[in-house]
Design a protein around this motif. Structure first.
Motif, PDB file in Angstrom:
ATOM      1  N   THR A   1      -0.043   5.474   0.752  1.00 35.84           N
ATOM      2  CA  THR A   1      -0.936   6.222   1.318  1.00 35.84           C
ATOM      3  C   THR A   1      -0.646   7.738   1.382  1.00 35.84           C
TER       4      THR A   1
ATOM      5  N   THR B   1      -1.809  11.771   2.690  1.00 36.18           N
ATOM      6  CA  THR B   1      -2.436  12.834   3.611  1.00 36.18           C
ATOM      7  C   THR B   1      -3.350  13.640   2.616  1.00 36.18           C
TER       8      THR B   1
ATOM      9  N   THR C   1       0.872  -1.091   0.059  1.00 37.15           N
ATOM     10  CA  THR C   1       0.099   0.046   0.124  1.00 37.15           C
ATOM     11  C   THR C   1       0.825   1.268  -0.169  1.00 37.15           C
TER      12      THR C   1
ATOM     13  N   VAL D   1      -0.630   5.329  -6.008  1.00 43.09           N
ATOM     14  CA  VAL D   1      -1.534   6.460  -5.517  1.00 43.09           C
ATOM     15  C   VAL D   1      -1.384   7.675  -6.268  1.00 43.09           C
TER      16      VAL D   1
ATOM     17  N   THR E   1      -3.886  14.958  -1.770  1.00 45.77           N
ATOM     18  CA  THR E   1      -3.924  14.484  -3.164  1.00 45.77           C
ATOM     19  C   THR E   1      -3.645  15.654  -4.141  1.00 45.77           C
TER      20      THR E   1
END
Length: 246
Positions: free
Chosen positions: A41, A43, A39, A129, A45
């Motif tokens: 991640t 905080t 993953t 991501v 975008t």
């Protein structure tokens, strides 16, 4: 009915059912998904050009050369080799399987991904991501504050035709400052991006004004002439002249 025999039969049936259950695994809920093993991640975008991007990662990859890279979103997913060719910046995990890493947002605006790759030797992409970058509004010359310009005599050329442009540039620029012929869809802002995409170029060699002549590409389309502050990284100076090739 003989109650004693009936009671004995019930006891035997219960014992049989109990025996058949012993040693059987407990029922499981097949709808419960396993936690993902790889993953990335964020905080948020959305980032401004040059801003720190802090990413939290978890991975099953144990190679020291496993890496996270900033990749333009248009780059096809899946192959580490493809990501490696397109990365804007990257950081190795050095054997860590979880933690945080910090990368810089690109200096050009657009859509990008952080992509986790299992090695630096033709491996595979494990997770990604997405995020966007807002490019800064540049001064005409962010290095010196003085103006630069590129001027064309016309805006349409035939394939292979000579393109003559006049320019002005500050004397403080590096001798390797250059004007390049760049496909118009190439993101503006940085010299390395322009350098990777240029079809032709000429160095200014410390000239502060004059003319350059380049040859129009053989492939029809829309292009720019762009002025870059050096041939060793840095910025596009905000002066560009668009044209088309028929």
């Amino acid at each position: 009915m003989n109650l004693k025999h009936a009671s004995l039969g019930a006891l035997l049936l219960s014992a049989t059912l109990l025996t058949s259950c012993i040693g059987q695994p407990a029922p499981t809920n097949s709808n419960v998904a396993e936690a993902p093993k790889n993953t990335l991640t964020l905080t948020k975008t959305s980032f401004t050009a040059g801003e720190d991007i802090v990413v939290t990662f978890a991975t099953e990859a144990t190679e020291k050369t496993a890496w996270i890279g900033v990749i333009p979103s248009a780059t096809p997913h899946g192959s580490e080799e493809t990501n490696d060719k397109a990365d804007v910046s990257y950081v190795y995990l050095d054997g860590a399987t979880s933690g945080t890493k910090t990368l810089k947002a690109p200096m050009t605006g657009g859509s990008f991904d952080l992509r986790l790759n299992d090695s630096d030797a033709n491996g595979k992409e494990l997770a990604s991501v997405s995020f966007t970058v807002t490019a800064p509004v540049m001064d005409a010359n962010p290095t010196t504050g003085s103006g630069v310009s590129i001027t064309l005599g016309k805006t349409s050329y035939k394939a292979g035709e000579a393109i003559e442009a006049t320019f002005t540039a500050p004397a403080t620029l590096d001798p390797t400052a250059w004007i390049g012929l760049i496909p118009a869809e190439t993101p503006h802002g940085t010299e390395p991006v322009n350098d990777a995409a240029d079809k032709a170029y000429m160095y200014l060699n410390k000239k502060t004004s004059g003319s350059v002549t380049l040859t129009a590409p053989t492939e029809p389309g829309t292009y720019d002439l762009r002025l870059n502050e050096s041939d060793a990284g840095g910025l596009e100076l905000g002066a560009s002249a668009p044209f088309t090739v028929e």
